[in-house]
Design an enzyme around this catalytic site. Structure first.
Site, PDB file in Angstrom:
ATOM      1  N   MET A  40       0.807  -1.213   0.000  1.00 47.46           N
ATOM      2  CA  MET A  40       0.000   0.000   0.000  1.00 47.46           C
ATOM      3  C   MET A  40       0.843   1.267   0.000  1.00 47.46           C
ATOM      4  O   MET A  40       0.333   2.359   0.238  1.00 47.46           O
ATOM      5  CB  MET A  40      -0.957   0.004   1.197  1.00 47.46           C
ATOM      6  N   TYR A  41       2.152   1.138  -0.277  1.00 49.84           N
ATOM      7  CA  TYR A  41       2.962   2.340  -0.441  1.00 49.84           C
ATOM      8  C   TYR A  41       2.326   3.211  -1.523  1.00 49.84           C
ATOM      9  O   TYR A  41       2.126   2.775  -2.657  1.00 49.84           O
ATOM     10  CB  TYR A  41       4.382   1.988  -0.884  1.00 49.84           C
ATOM     11  N   GLY A  43      -0.713   4.608  -1.126  1.00 56.46           N
ATOM     12  CA  GLY A  43      -2.109   4.760  -0.766  1.00 56.46           C
ATOM     13  C   GLY A  43      -3.089   3.998  -1.643  1.00 56.46           C
ATOM     14  O   GLY A  43      -2.710   3.252  -2.558  1.00 56.46           O
ATOM     15  N   CYS A  45      -5.277   5.036  -3.918  1.00 58.94           N
ATOM     16  CA  CYS A  45      -5.453   5.425  -5.313  1.00 58.94           C
ATOM     17  C   CYS A  45      -4.595   4.611  -6.263  1.00 58.94           C
ATOM     18  O   CYS A  45      -5.099   4.042  -7.228  1.00 58.94           O
ATOM     19  CB  CYS A  45      -5.174   6.921  -5.482  1.00 58.94           C
ATOM     20  N   HIS A 449     -10.790  23.026 -31.972  1.00 57.61           N
ATOM     21  CA  HIS A 449     -11.835  22.251 -32.652  1.00 57.61           C
ATOM     22  C   HIS A 449     -11.180  21.130 -33.454  1.00 57.61           C
ATOM     23  O   HIS A 449     -10.136  21.342 -34.069  1.00 57.61           O
ATOM     24  CB  HIS A 449     -12.632  23.166 -33.579  1.00 57.61           C
TER      25      HIS A 449
END
Length: 461
Positions: A40-41, A43, A45, A449
């Site tokens: 989990m180093y 976190g 995300c 565009h």
């Protein structure tokens, strides 16, 4: 047992924690960061949340576009996702490891007093840390409802497990029709899974405008996703077989509108929301209060009931977004930096959100439902996605664009988008709202565009 004093102690290697650690060290301070899981180093995300899920979603979209064989496409996507998260995790560790002022300690932390934390190290060594300032950044975890068999039946996964499925699931049942559940439903349908989403009541996306919720459900239906409302799951149990190696067969028993129903699946996702990950911290020993969901009670400066302990990110019960965790870091840093101007949660405004469905859905500010509840008069502007040239070029014409403005001043009050690249467009709307722009600003802005952003010209015409 070792004991030592530290200036700054951070519990959790999440977005807020790692950013704060780096900033403190770069400014000449010393910080110890405790993380209980080396996987989990960086976190949630980068490991089990935003980035791995978006990697799979993009690969699923491509597989659907090109008619890829589901099993091969799924396996290749999982391999790419795993390689990505491993690379990002290592990079996040290196960013702190090279800083002289940061010490990363692998272990599980729990409070033993107001400023004292005991760390059970991964190496078996216990360390007592007495800290001047403590910052909690332990994140959140999936909520598992109390349903018979849900914790013991093979083939039942939370969102973390679903991001690492061993094989393509031909049939999937998802418990919960919130945005996490629907995002997985859309992704798995694009890979080719048969997906049923079971919602325990008749309210799907109750905080969204009716036309937007209907458009989202219509899109999911065209993908082959069946959303079943008033479906109360009563039992989850092993099914009849393993379906030729495609995963454990699972049986889901439910009452749908009061009648018994059975749903068979190769994988079941429990998507019943997430709750703060605080239960193992022994917060009571430090006199730190939590709310009914386990969220750490904080003020607008993110201070806990101990003024020298702060809680950042998902663990404080706030919006569960990585960018909110990053903003939490800014709030805390504003209090400890010698020359910073104080910043607090009350100053936070116009926070956007996005759900990465087959066609992304994004919001910022008010929607019609919010405006009606708050008694705010609005002018509603709408534009079908099919009217946007870039959407036609992309062959993705499902959806709707909507903006709300003040009928007296023209000020932009909110934007809701269900269209290609909504996740990028919403940031343009957010910045415009931050600067109190009126509708004419985006209506007359010169955009490249063909792009989706130029749709603001016509939406607000």
């Amino acid at each position: 047992m070792e004991s030592r004093h530290v200036e700054h102690l951070i519990i959790g290697f999440g977005k807020a924690g790692k950013t704060l650690a780096a900033r403190i060290a770069k400014e000449g301070g010393h910080v110890t960061l405790v993380e209980r899981d080396r996987n989990m180093y960086g976190g949630t995300c980068i490991n089990i949340g935003c980035l791995p899920s978006k990697s799979l979603i993009l690969d699923a979209y491509a597989a659907d576009r090109h008619g890829a064989e589901p099993r091969q496409a799924f396996a290749e996507a999982m391999a790419a996702k795993t390689a990505l998260t491993s690379k990002l995790r290592a990079a996040n560790y290196r960013k702190l490891d090279v800083l002289d002022g940061v010490a990363v300690l692998d272990g599980t932390a729990r409070f033993t007093g107001a400023h004292t934390v005991l760390v059970d190290g991964a190496d078996g060594v216990q360390t007592v840390l007495e800290a001047d300032r403590i910052y909690i950044d332990t994140g959140a975890k999936p909520r598992i409802p109390d349903i018979e068999g849900i914790r013991t039946t093979p083939g039942v996964y939370d969102s973390t497990g679903m991001l690492s499925l061993p094989a393509f699931p031909k049939r999937v049942v998802i418990l919960g029709a919130g945005f996490i559940g629907l995002e997985f439903a859309s992704m798995l349908a694009d890979f080719g899974s048969e997906v049923h989403v079971l919602q325990h009541n008749d309210r799907v996306l109750p905080r969204e405008d009716a036309d937007m919720a209907e458009a989202i459900l219509d899109m999911l239906k065209r993908q082959g996703v069946e959303v079943v409302t008033d479906a109360v799951v009563t039992r989850v149990s092993p099914g009849s077989g393993d379906h030729a190696g495609e995963g454990a067969s699972v049986r889901v028993d439910a009452e749908v509108n009061g009648a018994a129903a059975v749903f068979d699946a190769d994988a079941v996702l429990v998507a019943a929301g997430r709750v703060p990950e605080t239960a193992d911290l022994n917060l009571a020993a430090a006199g730190i209060e939590t709310d009914a969901n386990g969220g750490i009670v904080v003020d607008d400066l993110l201070r806990t009931t101990d003024e020298n302990v702060w809680a950042m990110g998902d663990c404080n019960g706030g919006p569960q977004h990585t960018y909110i965790s990053l903003d939490d870091y800014r709030i805390v840093w504003s209090q400890i930096a010698p020359d910073a101007s104080e910043y607090n949660r009350a100053q936070r405004r116009n926070v956007p959100s996005c759900v990465f469905l087959h066609v992304p859905y994004a919001r910022v500010g008010l929607n019609e439902r919010d405006a009606a509840e708050q008694g705010i008069a609005v002018q509603v502007h709408t534009l079908p996605t099919a009217a946007v040239p870039k959407a036609v070029v992309m062959r993705e014409t499902e959806g709707l664009l909507k903006a709300l403005t003040d009928p007296a001043t023209g000020q932009l009050l909110g934007v809701t988008l269900l269209c290609p690249e909504a996740h990028e467009m919403i940031n343009t709307a957010k910045v415009a709202m931050d600067f109190h722009a009126d509708a004419a600003y985006l209506r007359d802005a010169i955009f490249t565009h063909p792009t989706m952003t130029e749709a603001f010209n016509e939406l607000l015409a």
